[in-house]
Write a protein that holds these residues in place. Structure first.
Motif, PDB file in Angstrom:
ATOM      1  N   PRO A  44      29.100  37.928  41.057  1.00  7.44           N
ATOM      2  CA  PRO A  44      28.763  36.409  40.779  1.00  7.44           C
ATOM      3  C   PRO A  44      30.360  35.650  40.949  1.00  7.44           C
ATOM      4  O   PRO A  44      30.222  34.376  41.447  1.00  7.44           O
ATOM      5  CB  PRO A  44      28.273  36.238  39.478  1.00  7.44           C
ATOM      6  CG  PRO A  44      27.828  37.634  39.131  1.00  7.44           C
ATOM      7  CD  PRO A  44      28.872  38.514  39.940  1.00  7.44           C
ATOM      8  N   LEU A  45      31.385  36.027  40.451  1.00  7.67           N
ATOM      9  CA  LEU A  45      32.555  35.371  40.370  1.00  7.67           C
ATOM     10  C   LEU A  45      33.621  36.067  41.357  1.00  7.67           C
ATOM     11  O   LEU A  45      34.149  37.305  41.258  1.00  7.67           O
ATOM     12  CB  LEU A  45      33.384  35.379  38.793  1.00  7.67           C
ATOM     13  CG  LEU A  45      34.390  34.927  38.404  1.00  7.67           C
ATOM     14  CD1 LEU A  45      34.249  33.449  38.591  1.00  7.67           C
ATOM     15  CD2 LEU A  45      34.548  35.042  36.904  1.00  7.67           C
ATOM     16  N   ILE A  46      34.336  35.287  42.037  1.00  7.78           N
ATOM     17  CA  ILE A  46      35.402  35.474  42.993  1.00  7.78           C
ATOM     18  C   ILE A  46      36.734  34.763  42.277  1.00  7.78           C
ATOM     19  O   ILE A  46      36.757  33.571  42.130  1.00  7.78           O
ATOM     20  CB  ILE A  46      35.160  35.114  44.262  1.00  7.78           C
ATOM     21  CG1 ILE A  46      33.965  35.813  44.765  1.00  7.78           C
ATOM     22  CG2 ILE A  46      36.564  35.276  45.174  1.00  7.78           C
ATOM     23  CD1 ILE A  46      33.538  35.332  46.302  1.00  7.78           C
ATOM     24  N   LEU A  47      37.769  35.521  42.304  1.00  8.07           N
ATOM     25  CA  LEU A  47      39.075  35.076  41.663  1.00  8.07           C
ATOM     26  C   LEU A  47      40.146  35.220  42.552  1.00  8.07           C
ATOM     27  O   LEU A  47      40.435  36.325  43.205  1.00  8.07           O
ATOM     28  CB  LEU A  47      39.738  35.478  40.281  1.00  8.07           C
ATOM     29  CG  LEU A  47      38.479  35.459  39.253  1.00  8.07           C
ATOM     30  CD1 LEU A  47      38.832  35.955  37.969  1.00  8.07           C
ATOM     31  CD2 LEU A  47      38.032  33.989  38.893  1.00  8.07           C
ATOM     32  N   ALA A  48      40.827  34.012  43.109  1.00 10.49           N
ATOM     33  CA  ALA A  48      41.783  34.560  44.136  1.00 10.49           C
ATOM     34  C   ALA A  48      43.161  33.645  43.865  1.00 10.49           C
ATOM     35  O   ALA A  48      42.980  32.490  43.306  1.00 10.49           O
ATOM     36  CB  ALA A  48      41.281  33.580  45.516  1.00 10.49           C
ATOM     37  N   ASP A  49      44.073  34.459  43.694  1.00 10.01           N
ATOM     38  CA  ASP A  49      45.456  34.055  43.540  1.00 10.01           C
ATOM     39  C   ASP A  49      46.254  33.807  44.664  1.00 10.01           C
ATOM     40  O   ASP A  49      46.583  34.592  45.344  1.00 10.01           O
ATOM     41  CB  ASP A  49      46.052  35.015  42.698  1.00 10.01           C
ATOM     42  CG  ASP A  49      47.251  34.649  41.759  1.00 10.01           C
ATOM     43  OD1 ASP A  49      47.866  33.506  42.027  1.00 10.01           O
ATOM     44  OD2 ASP A  49      48.053  35.711  41.093  1.00 10.01           O
TER      45      ASP A  49
END
Length: 226
Positions: free
Chosen positions: A167-172
């Motif tokens: 559900p959650l996408i984290l992009a650095d």
């Protein structure tokens, strides 16, 4: 999600590091929320605390104080093993340096997050092929990372991040090493994933990337400004 007001709630969040005799307050008493299916950029200069914040949101970096609730779950009240299970099921990570395994093909790299799922090989292959097609790399699925451009490697990293349908996408800083056109293509792809219902949080120092997000949280000297 029934009855849940926000997907992510951050309350009184703090992160302090000890450096010799001095203390560094990387995150200072942050409070904010992010709704389900939002596209949010965390904007700030290098050293502002935004990447530390992202690692805390991703259940990778235990805060010094405060709470992070994801889907009403207090993620730092979990055991380390429970947090690992939570990350594998709930979060897709995209790193600036891609973090691809150099001796594995595109297909094999994308399949890596499914290694602990217990899915049969045929199912894993089909799911990986589907997301590789989604990012436009079907013709290059058997190539190694060093046979791809930077933008193509980033697309592989995105495919790997979404293969378990988190559900959650984290992009650095996903566009930090890319030219402006390729960066726009990558942000457009993330925007498309957001339109499909994924909640997307992108750390960036580039103001041009704000245009793709629905909302920006600014981070400066460890504090956030919503």
């Amino acid at each position: 999600m029934t009855g849940v007001k926000h997907l992510i709630e951050v309350h009184g969040l703090k992160k302090t590091y000890q450096s010799g005799d001095s203390r560094v307050e990387a995150v200072r008493n942050m409070d904010f929320f992010i709704d389900d299916a939002e596209f949010v950029t965390l904007m700030g200069r290098s050293g502002s605390g935004k990447s530390t914040l992202l690692s805390i949101l991703g259940a990778l970096n235990h805060p010094t104080g405060g709470k992070v609730l994801v889907d009403s779950l207090d993620i730092y009240a979990l055991t380390a093993e429970q947090r690992a299970d939570f990350r594998s099921e709930y979060i897709g990570f995209i790193f600036q340096s891609f973090q691809l395994i150099p001796y594995l093909t595109v297909l094999e790299n994308v399949k890596l997050p499914m290694a602990v799922t217990g899915r049969k090989k045929k199912v894993q292959d089909r799911m990986a092929e589907d997301v590789i097609e989604r990012v436009g790399l079907t013709a290059k699925s058997l190539r190694l990372p060093d046979q791809l451009s930077g933008g193509e490697q980033e697309r592989v990293a995105i495919a790997r991040a979404i293969v378990n349908k988190p559900p959650l996408i984290l992009a650095d800083e996903p566009t930090g090493n890319l030219d402006s056109k390729t960066a726009g293509d990558i942000m457009g792809l993330l925007k498309s994933l957001n339109s499909d219902g994924h909640t997307v949080i992108v750390v960036t120092h580039n103001p041009d990337m704000e245009a793709y997000a629905g909302r920006t949280i600014r981070v400066r000297d460890g504090e956030c400004f919503v």
